[in-house]
Scaffold this motif. Structure first.
Motif, PDB file in Angstrom:
ATOM      1  N   LYS A  16       0.885  -1.169   0.000  1.00 60.83           N
ATOM      2  CA  LYS A  16       0.000   0.000   0.000  1.00 60.83           C
ATOM      3  C   LYS A  16       0.919   1.214   0.000  1.00 60.83           C
ATOM      4  CE  LYS A  16      -3.445  -2.486   2.618  1.00 60.83           C
ATOM      5  NZ  LYS A  16      -3.925  -2.755   3.958  1.00 60.83           N
ATOM      6  N   VAL A  17       0.748   2.068  -0.992  1.00 55.98           N
ATOM      7  CA  VAL A  17       1.609   3.243  -1.157  1.00 55.98           C
ATOM      8  C   VAL A  17       0.807   4.500  -0.857  1.00 55.98           C
ATOM      9  CG1 VAL A  17       2.987   4.583  -2.785  1.00 55.98           C
ATOM     10  CG2 VAL A  17       3.018   2.090  -2.902  1.00 55.98           C
ATOM     11  N   ILE A  18       1.373   5.356  -0.017  1.00 55.33           N
ATOM     12  CA  ILE A  18       0.775   6.662   0.237  1.00 55.33           C
ATOM     13  C   ILE A  18       1.680   7.705  -0.394  1.00 55.33           C
ATOM     14  CG2 ILE A  18       0.043   8.320   1.982  1.00 55.33           C
ATOM     15  CD1 ILE A  18       0.046   5.457   3.704  1.00 55.33           C
ATOM     16  N   LEU A  19       1.185   8.361  -1.445  1.00 50.52           N
ATOM     17  CA  LEU A  19       1.920   9.449  -2.076  1.00 50.52           C
ATOM     18  C   LEU A  19       1.642  10.717  -1.289  1.00 50.52           C
ATOM     19  CD1 LEU A  19       1.176   8.822  -5.868  1.00 50.52           C
ATOM     20  CD2 LEU A  19       3.281   8.327  -4.620  1.00 50.52           C
ATOM     21  N   VAL A  20       2.690  11.465  -0.952  1.00 46.81           N
ATOM     22  CA  VAL A  20       2.560  12.672  -0.137  1.00 46.81           C
ATOM     23  C   VAL A  20       3.048  13.865  -0.944  1.00 46.81           C
ATOM     24  CG1 VAL A  20       3.264  13.800   2.006  1.00 46.81           C
ATOM     25  CG2 VAL A  20       2.953  11.313   1.960  1.00 46.81           C
ATOM     26  N   ASP A  21       2.218  14.907  -1.015  1.00 43.59           N
ATOM     27  CA  ASP A  21       2.604  16.140  -1.705  1.00 43.59           C
ATOM     28  C   ASP A  21       2.040  17.331  -0.948  1.00 43.59           C
ATOM     29  OD1 ASP A  21       3.939  17.617  -3.610  1.00 43.59           O
ATOM     30  OD2 ASP A  21       2.648  17.045  -5.276  1.00 43.59           O
ATOM     31  N   ASP A  22       2.460  18.518  -1.327  1.00 45.13           N
ATOM     32  CA  ASP A  22       1.981  19.704  -0.617  1.00 45.13           C
ATOM     33  C   ASP A  22       0.659  20.214  -1.173  1.00 45.13           C
ATOM     34  OD1 ASP A  22       3.131  20.679  -2.975  1.00 45.13           O
ATOM     35  OD2 ASP A  22       4.124  22.374  -2.000  1.00 45.13           O
ATOM     36  N   VAL A  23       0.562  20.390  -2.501  1.00 45.78           N
ATOM     37  CA  VAL A  23      -0.639  20.969  -3.101  1.00 45.78           C
ATOM     38  C   VAL A  23      -1.085  20.117  -4.283  1.00 45.78           C
ATOM     39  CG1 VAL A  23      -1.604  23.002  -4.272  1.00 45.78           C
ATOM     40  CG2 VAL A  23       0.090  23.308  -2.454  1.00 45.78           C
ATOM     41  N   LEU A  24      -2.355  19.770  -4.323  1.00 45.23           N
ATOM     42  CA  LEU A  24      -2.943  19.094  -5.477  1.00 45.23           C
ATOM     43  C   LEU A  24      -3.643  20.151  -6.306  1.00 45.23           C
ATOM     44  CD1 LEU A  24      -3.743  16.600  -7.104  1.00 45.23           C
ATOM     45  CD2 LEU A  24      -5.669  16.299  -5.540  1.00 45.23           C
ATOM     46  N   TYR A  25      -3.166  20.323  -7.532  1.00 41.31           N
ATOM     47  CA  TYR A  25      -3.709  21.358  -8.403  1.00 41.31           C
ATOM     48  C   TYR A  25      -4.351  20.711  -9.623  1.00 41.31           C
ATOM     49  CZ  TYR A  25      -3.619  25.631 -11.317  1.00 41.31           C
ATOM     50  OH  TYR A  25      -3.935  26.681 -12.133  1.00 41.31           O
TER      51      TYR A  25
END
Length: 182
Positions: free
Chosen positions: A97-106
């Motif tokens: 199970k992969v959790i992708l982490v980012d600051d802003v989803l545009y």
């Protein structure tokens, strides 16, 4: 330039803590879960999550940093070449199970590119997305976050700026500003 505060340092800290508790609830012992921070800004968010997670619960987390620069669909269409960052993943994600982490989803383009890039490390069982800010109503791709700090309505003329003390800003904060006119 007009700026509107979205999350201040205290609210950002609470959001990171909430993310950690949600992850613990949904992934228990993290035996089959990995976290990937999207370079460059998602890696900064992931570092905060890892640090807070260790404060909350001593759990062994597998995590890494993923650069998707060369997987972007607009890679060759830019006036200036994009600068790639280092991918640091020393494990396979096959059936994880992969959790992708980012600051802003545009627009969703970075997330789509990241999904292409991570396939080099195996085929995941499931992929979840965690972002500090979800800019609603702006997607080019049918992508939505599983975890988000705040949803905001923005115009094309606006920019979401995530500021960290570790990068020289006075305090951690997230702002909406107007893009500079060319």
């Amino acid at each position: 330039m007009q700026k509107r505060l979205v999350l201040d340092q205290t609210q950002l800290s609470i959001t990171i803590s909430r993310f950690c508790h949600q992850l613990i609830e949904n992934h228990d012992d993290f035996e089959n879960t990995v976290l990937l921070g999207l370079q460059p800004r998602g890696a900064l968010v992931l570092d905060r999550i890892i640090q807070r997670m260790q404060e909350i619960q001593q759990v062994s987390l597998r995590y890494g940093y993923l650069d998707a620069t060369f997987h972007r669909d607009d890679f060759r269409r830019r006036d200036l070449p994009l600068k790639a960052n280092e991918t640091k993943i020393d494990f396979l994600i096959e059936n994880m199970k992969v959790i992708l982490v980012d600051d802003v989803l545009y627009k969703g383009r970075s997330v789509r590119a990241a999904m292409d890039a991570m396939i080099a490390f195996g085929r995941p069982q499931k992929v979840e997305l965690m972002v500090l800010i979800d800019r609603k109503y702006t997607r080019d791709f049918p992508i939505k976050p599983d975890y988000f700090g705040r949803q905001v309505n923005t115009l094309e003329s606006q920019y979401v700026s995530v500021e960290w003390q570790s990068q020289g800003y006075p305090e951690d904060a997230i702002w909406i500003t107007e893009k500079e006119q060319k």
